[in-house]
Design a protein around this motif. Sequence first.
Motif: not given
Length: 430
Positions: A410, A311, A417, A246, A351-352, A354, A239, A371, A414, A348, A243
């Motif tokens: 990135y 992703f 994960i 990205w 990611y929020w 996660i 992560m 993150m 990604s 991307g 991140r």
Amino acid sequence: MTASTRLEPDSDPSVARPTRIRWAIVILLFVFYTINSVDRSALSVALPFIGDDFHISGTVQGIILSAFFWSYCLLQIPGGLTVDKFGPRTVIGIASVIWGSFMALAGFAANAVMLVLSRIGLGAFEAPFMPAASSLVSKWMPPRKRASGVTLIDSGAPLGAAVGGLVVAWLIGTTGSWRVSFVIIGVCTVLFGLGAWLYLRNRPSEHRSVNAAEVALIEQAEDEQSDRPGVSRANVIAMVVGRLAWAMVFWGLVTWGPSYLSAARGLDLSALGFATFLIFSCGAVGEILSGFLADRLQRRFRRNVAFKMLFGGSGALSLVALVALPFVTDTAVAVALLCIGVFFNLFGGLYWTIPSMLAKPSNVGIVGGVMNFAGTAAGIVVPIAAGVLLDLTGGYTAVLVFLAIAAAVYLVGSLSINFAGTTRTEPARA
């Protein structure tokens, strides 16, 4: 049924239609993050004028652009802890008033040093916003709608860059001053922050406009997710790497994109504002679309498969756009490539999802802070690195190659994960 035993419609979740205040909260946070992002991106649009006023080099301009991220990065984890301790509503209310004040103060900067200090203050108090917003989404949205909710909010970042391009260019053209423009934007931020604090609540049960049916809908879904195992070390590493890379691409385009369009592609102020708006509007649309796609794909595929599809496409297509850009001579084609690259890069924003997807409810703020610490660390590095590369090479090709390498990292990060959050087999979606 007697009057004493009759239920009010709002008191029986099985009878009442759930209210939709959860979406009002999401939309408010989306609008506020757009304003938040106008604040941080205004400098990029005004930088050509600031550079002329202060007579500063590309490297110094890069330091000014980077200064926001010094405090923004360092306070991500403390900001996440503060959100978990005091609640997102209080943190958003206090922080927004202070960062709006720093935005206004930037208009009074007499030199580059004062501008750097104002940007440090702006970054410090913008830092807790997205950890707070992520925490609110985890409390207000059912799990199967969180991707839509959080990506809608986070799409305020590219939309703020897009709107900021038009708004700041218009304000500078209208007032004849980047200073007055900064003061106006800062005052508007303070006023909106106070309004948001009055409306927001930490939990649905605390909001007077939410009925019992909506509370039951959200809390029942949350109970089904209460056995989340927490984020593994391998997932944290993947992560952080994903991140970070990205954000190298995103912040590189936000901070140096307008200067690239002006210096390398010859756009004047009006065309620059429109191109910036177009490019980052595409990013906002891409991010919103990614959230709805994530929610829909999870109904057909395992979560791990669904997110890796999204992703994978995001990383690969943003990489292709950046690789192609140095070979393009036509300005319109270059802007189109930037639109495509930013559209897919902004997937991307997923990611929020996660933190609320994998972390325990009491740790969503801190996981979000960790993150975003990685993401904002990129914001420190990339503006300075791009400025140095520009001074060393005299052109933007090296900067674009740097961003393309970041897009490749990135992609790899990604795909590493495990979005299932655990090694046990995840049941297939119907």
